[in-house]
Design an enzyme around this catalytic site. Structure first.
Site, PDB file in Angstrom:
ATOM      1  N   ASP A  95       0.786  -1.239   0.000  1.00 31.72           N
ATOM      2  CA  ASP A  95       0.000   0.000   0.000  1.00 31.72           C
ATOM      3  C   ASP A  95       0.818   1.289   0.000  1.00 31.72           C
ATOM      4  OD1 ASP A  95       0.833   0.272   2.734  1.00 31.72           O
ATOM      5  OD2 ASP A  95      -0.886  -0.915   3.397  1.00 31.72           O
ATOM      6  N   HIS A 112       6.560  -7.817  -1.351  1.00 35.08           N
ATOM      7  CA  HIS A 112       5.481  -8.222  -2.244  1.00 35.08           C
ATOM      8  C   HIS A 112       5.130  -7.143  -3.265  1.00 35.08           C
ATOM      9  CE1 HIS A 112       4.184 -11.349   1.019  1.00 35.08           C
ATOM     10  NE2 HIS A 112       5.308 -11.658   0.416  1.00 35.08           N
ATOM     11  N   CYS A 123       6.897  -6.856 -21.904  1.00 34.06           N
ATOM     12  CA  CYS A 123       8.157  -6.146 -22.193  1.00 34.06           C
ATOM     13  C   CYS A 123       8.847  -5.642 -20.934  1.00 34.06           C
ATOM     14  CB  CYS A 123       7.928  -4.994 -23.167  1.00 34.06           C
ATOM     15  SG  CYS A 123       7.110  -3.548 -22.460  1.00 34.06           S
ATOM     16  N   CYS A 148       3.967  -2.272 -26.199  1.00 33.78           N
ATOM     17  CA  CYS A 148       3.977  -3.568 -26.895  1.00 33.78           C
ATOM     18  C   CYS A 148       2.618  -4.254 -26.941  1.00 33.78           C
ATOM     19  CB  CYS A 148       5.004  -4.496 -26.239  1.00 33.78           C
ATOM     20  SG  CYS A 148       4.425  -5.242 -24.703  1.00 33.78           S
TER      21      CYS A 148
END
Ligand code: ZN
Length: 239
Positions: A95, A112, A123, A148
Protein backbone atom coordinates in the site's frame (compact mmCIF):
# COMPACT_ATOMS: atom_id res chain seq x y z
CA UNK A 1 10.81 -1.46 26.59
CA UNK A 2 13.40 -2.97 24.22
CA UNK A 3 16.19 -0.55 25.05
CA UNK A 4 18.69 1.09 22.75
CA UNK A 5 19.39 -1.78 20.35
CA UNK A 6 19.04 -1.55 16.60
CA UNK A 7 15.82 -2.97 15.25
CA UNK A 8 14.79 -4.75 12.07
CA UNK A 9 11.06 -4.63 11.46
CA UNK A 10 8.75 -6.80 9.38
CA UNK A 11 5.24 -5.47 8.86
CA UNK A 12 2.13 -7.14 7.50
CA UNK A 13 -1.46 -6.23 6.80
CA UNK A 14 -2.27 -5.70 10.49
CA UNK A 15 -0.44 -2.37 10.59
CA UNK A 16 -2.63 -0.98 7.81
CA UNK A 17 -6.07 -2.14 8.94
CA UNK A 18 -6.34 0.93 11.21
CA UNK A 19 -5.85 2.98 8.03
CA UNK A 20 -8.88 1.32 6.46
CA UNK A 21 -7.08 -1.25 4.33
CA UNK A 22 -8.57 -4.73 4.88
CA UNK A 23 -6.19 -7.66 5.43
CA UNK A 24 -6.43 -10.93 3.50
CA UNK A 25 -6.23 -13.72 6.05
CA UNK A 26 -7.66 -12.20 9.24
CA UNK A 27 -11.18 -12.88 10.57
CA UNK A 28 -12.53 -10.02 8.41
CA UNK A 29 -10.03 -10.66 5.63
CA UNK A 30 -10.72 -10.34 1.94
CA UNK A 31 -9.94 -14.02 1.30
CA UNK A 32 -11.56 -15.25 4.52
CA UNK A 33 -14.87 -13.75 3.44
CA UNK A 34 -14.47 -14.51 -0.27
CA UNK A 35 -11.98 -17.30 -1.06
CA UNK A 36 -12.73 -16.98 -4.80
CA UNK A 37 -11.08 -13.53 -4.73
CA UNK A 38 -7.71 -15.31 -4.52
CA UNK A 39 -7.98 -16.03 -8.27
CA UNK A 40 -7.38 -12.32 -8.90
CA UNK A 41 -3.96 -12.74 -7.28
CA UNK A 42 -2.87 -15.84 -9.23
CA UNK A 43 -0.50 -15.00 -12.08
CA UNK A 44 -1.58 -17.91 -14.32
CA UNK A 45 -5.27 -17.08 -14.00
CA UNK A 46 -4.50 -13.39 -14.51
CA UNK A 47 -2.58 -13.98 -17.74
CA UNK A 48 -5.05 -16.57 -19.07
CA UNK A 49 -8.32 -14.80 -18.38
CA UNK A 50 -9.43 -11.39 -19.57
CA UNK A 51 -12.36 -11.68 -17.14
CA UNK A 52 -9.98 -12.06 -14.19
CA UNK A 53 -8.04 -8.99 -15.35
CA UNK A 54 -11.21 -6.93 -15.78
CA UNK A 55 -12.25 -7.87 -12.25
CA UNK A 56 -8.77 -7.12 -10.87
CA UNK A 57 -8.71 -3.67 -12.51
CA UNK A 58 -12.15 -2.90 -11.04
CA UNK A 59 -10.72 -3.60 -7.60
CA UNK A 60 -7.64 -1.48 -8.33
CA UNK A 61 -9.73 1.47 -9.50
CA UNK A 62 -11.47 1.60 -6.12
CA UNK A 63 -8.53 0.43 -3.97
CA UNK A 64 -8.49 1.97 -0.47
CA UNK A 65 -4.73 2.53 -0.81
CA UNK A 66 -5.28 5.60 -3.04
CA UNK A 67 -6.86 7.59 -0.20
CA UNK A 68 -5.63 5.81 2.96
CA UNK A 69 -3.56 7.77 5.45
CA UNK A 70 -0.81 6.33 7.67
CA UNK A 71 -1.70 5.74 11.31
CA UNK A 72 0.22 5.98 14.59
CA UNK A 73 1.80 2.57 13.94
CA UNK A 74 3.43 3.77 10.71
CA UNK A 75 4.48 7.02 12.40
CA UNK A 76 6.16 5.14 15.28
CA UNK A 77 8.42 3.44 12.71
CA UNK A 78 9.30 6.81 11.19
CA UNK A 79 10.36 8.00 14.65
CA UNK A 80 12.39 4.81 15.18
CA UNK A 81 14.28 5.61 11.98
CA UNK A 82 14.72 9.26 13.00
CA UNK A 83 16.43 8.05 16.18
CA UNK A 84 18.87 6.01 14.08
CA UNK A 85 17.66 2.70 15.48
CA UNK A 86 16.12 1.09 12.38
CA UNK A 87 18.24 -1.23 10.21
CA UNK A 88 15.43 -1.84 7.78
CA UNK A 89 11.66 -1.89 7.40
CA UNK A 90 10.66 -5.03 5.56
CA UNK A 91 7.02 -5.11 4.58
CA UNK A 92 4.59 -7.56 3.06
CA UNK A 93 2.26 -4.65 2.38
CA UNK A 94 1.84 -3.15 -1.08
CA UNK A 95 0.00 0.00 0.00
CA UNK A 96 2.96 2.39 0.20
CA UNK A 97 1.84 3.73 3.60
CA UNK A 98 5.30 3.48 5.17
CA UNK A 99 6.72 5.85 2.55
CA UNK A 100 3.64 8.09 2.79
CA UNK A 101 4.22 8.29 6.57
CA UNK A 102 7.79 9.45 5.97
CA UNK A 103 9.94 6.31 6.18
CA UNK A 104 12.93 6.58 3.84
CA UNK A 105 12.29 4.62 0.62
CA UNK A 106 15.81 3.13 0.78
CA UNK A 107 14.98 1.55 4.16
CA UNK A 108 11.58 0.17 3.08
CA UNK A 109 11.90 -3.26 1.47
CA UNK A 110 8.62 -4.16 -0.20
CA UNK A 111 8.81 -7.95 -0.45
CA UNK A 112 5.48 -8.22 -2.24
CA UNK A 113 5.85 -5.17 -4.47
CA UNK A 114 3.67 -2.09 -4.68
CA UNK A 115 0.27 -1.06 -6.03
CA UNK A 116 1.68 2.35 -6.93
CA UNK A 117 3.31 1.05 -10.12
CA UNK A 118 2.21 -1.08 -13.06
CA UNK A 119 4.37 -3.58 -14.91
CA UNK A 120 3.98 -4.90 -18.44
CA UNK A 121 4.22 -8.68 -18.14
CA UNK A 122 5.54 -8.90 -21.70
CA UNK A 123 8.16 -6.15 -22.19
CA UNK A 124 8.81 -5.36 -18.54
CA UNK A 125 8.09 -1.63 -18.87
CA UNK A 126 7.10 -0.03 -15.55
CA UNK A 127 4.82 3.01 -15.32
CA UNK A 128 3.15 4.79 -12.38
CA UNK A 129 -0.34 3.54 -11.48
CA UNK A 130 -1.42 7.17 -11.80
CA UNK A 131 -0.84 6.86 -15.57
CA UNK A 132 -3.17 3.87 -15.88
CA UNK A 133 -6.07 4.72 -13.55
CA UNK A 134 -7.34 7.51 -15.88
CA UNK A 135 -7.57 4.97 -18.71
CA UNK A 136 -9.85 2.85 -16.51
CA UNK A 137 -11.92 5.90 -15.61
CA UNK A 138 -12.38 6.63 -19.29
CA UNK A 139 -13.77 3.17 -19.90
CA UNK A 140 -10.91 0.76 -20.66
CA UNK A 141 -11.60 -2.49 -18.82
CA UNK A 142 -8.29 -4.28 -19.42
CA UNK A 143 -5.70 -1.64 -20.38
CA UNK A 144 -2.80 -2.97 -22.46
CA UNK A 145 0.84 -1.84 -22.55
CA UNK A 146 1.10 1.27 -24.71
CA UNK A 147 4.46 0.12 -26.10
CA UNK A 148 3.98 -3.57 -26.89
CA UNK A 149 0.28 -4.27 -26.33
CA UNK A 150 1.12 -6.74 -23.54
CA UNK A 151 -0.77 -7.53 -20.36
CA UNK A 152 -0.45 -4.96 -17.57
CA UNK A 153 -0.57 -5.77 -13.87
CA UNK A 154 0.07 -3.83 -10.68
CA UNK A 155 3.71 -4.22 -9.61
CA UNK A 156 2.76 -6.60 -6.82
CA UNK A 157 3.90 -10.19 -6.39
CA UNK A 158 1.02 -12.53 -7.25
CA UNK A 159 0.80 -16.21 -6.38
CA UNK A 160 3.11 -17.97 -8.80
CA UNK A 161 5.46 -15.00 -9.20
CA UNK A 162 8.95 -14.82 -7.67
CA UNK A 163 10.01 -12.18 -5.22
CA UNK A 164 12.60 -9.63 -6.32
CA UNK A 165 15.91 -11.20 -5.30
CA UNK A 166 17.57 -7.84 -4.60
CA UNK A 167 14.75 -6.76 -2.28
CA UNK A 168 14.94 -10.06 -0.42
CA UNK A 169 18.73 -9.69 -0.07
CA UNK A 170 18.29 -6.25 1.48
CA UNK A 171 15.67 -7.63 3.88
CA UNK A 172 18.05 -10.37 5.00
CA UNK A 173 20.90 -7.85 5.45
CA UNK A 174 18.67 -5.61 7.59
CA UNK A 175 17.74 -8.62 9.72
CA UNK A 176 21.38 -9.63 10.19
CA UNK A 177 22.40 -6.07 11.11
CA UNK A 178 19.81 -5.73 13.89
CA UNK A 179 19.98 -6.57 17.59
CA UNK A 180 16.25 -7.31 17.73
CA UNK A 181 13.72 -8.52 15.16
CA UNK A 182 10.16 -7.22 15.50
CA UNK A 183 7.28 -8.70 13.46
CA UNK A 184 4.24 -6.42 13.40
CA UNK A 185 0.76 -7.21 12.15
CA UNK A 186 1.74 -10.30 10.18
CA UNK A 187 0.37 -13.81 10.59
CA UNK A 188 3.88 -15.14 9.72
CA UNK A 189 2.39 -17.77 7.42
CA UNK A 190 3.84 -16.56 4.11
CA UNK A 191 7.39 -17.32 3.04
CA UNK A 192 10.02 -16.11 2.51
CA UNK A 193 8.78 -13.17 4.64
CA UNK A 194 8.21 -15.32 7.72
CA UNK A 195 11.59 -16.97 7.18
CA UNK A 196 13.25 -13.74 8.32
CA UNK A 197 12.18 -14.81 11.82
CA UNK A 198 14.17 -18.02 11.36
CA UNK A 199 17.24 -16.04 10.30
CA UNK A 200 16.95 -13.77 13.35
CA UNK A 201 16.44 -16.74 15.68
CA UNK A 202 19.35 -18.68 14.19
CA UNK A 203 21.58 -15.70 14.98
CA UNK A 204 20.34 -15.63 18.57
CA UNK A 205 18.43 -12.37 18.24
CA UNK A 206 15.31 -11.74 20.33
CA UNK A 207 12.06 -12.05 18.35
CA UNK A 208 9.19 -9.76 19.32
CA UNK A 209 5.76 -10.34 17.80
CA UNK A 210 3.02 -7.71 17.76
CA UNK A 211 -0.09 -9.28 16.28
CA UNK A 212 -3.75 -9.64 17.22
CA UNK A 213 -3.86 -13.34 16.30
CA UNK A 214 -1.52 -16.21 17.26
CA UNK A 215 1.33 -17.01 14.86
CA UNK A 216 3.43 -20.15 14.22
CA UNK A 217 6.40 -18.37 15.81
CA UNK A 218 4.79 -17.55 19.16
CA UNK A 219 6.60 -20.34 21.00
CA UNK A 220 10.00 -19.03 19.89
CA UNK A 221 9.22 -15.38 20.55
CA UNK A 222 10.81 -13.48 23.43
CA UNK A 223 7.75 -11.26 23.74
CA UNK A 224 4.25 -11.44 22.26
CA UNK A 225 1.99 -8.38 22.28
CA UNK A 226 -1.59 -8.70 21.05
CA UNK A 227 -2.68 -5.17 21.95
CA UNK A 228 -3.55 -2.67 19.16
CA UNK A 229 -0.49 -1.85 17.03
CA UNK A 230 -1.06 1.92 17.02
CA UNK A 231 -0.82 2.16 20.80
CA UNK A 232 1.67 -0.67 21.32
CA UNK A 233 4.56 0.47 19.12
CA UNK A 234 5.39 3.82 20.81
CA UNK A 235 5.67 2.04 24.19
CA UNK A 236 7.55 -0.93 22.73
CA UNK A 237 10.19 1.33 21.17
CA UNK A 238 10.32 3.77 24.11
CA UNK A 239 9.50 6.64 21.75
ZN1 ZN B 1 4.89 -3.95 -22.87
Amino acid sequence: MIGAGRVAVLTGAGISTASGIPDFRGPQGVWTKNPAAQALFDIDEYVASRQVRVEAWKHRLSAPAWTAEPNAGHLALVELERQGRLTGLVTQNVDGLHQKAGSSPELVHELHGTVWYVDCLDCGRRVPMADVLPRLESGEEDPACEVCGGVLKSATVSFGQSLDRAVLDRAVAATEAADVFVAIGTSLQVYPAAGLCDIALSLGKPLIIVNAEPTPYDEQATTILSTPIETTLPALFDL
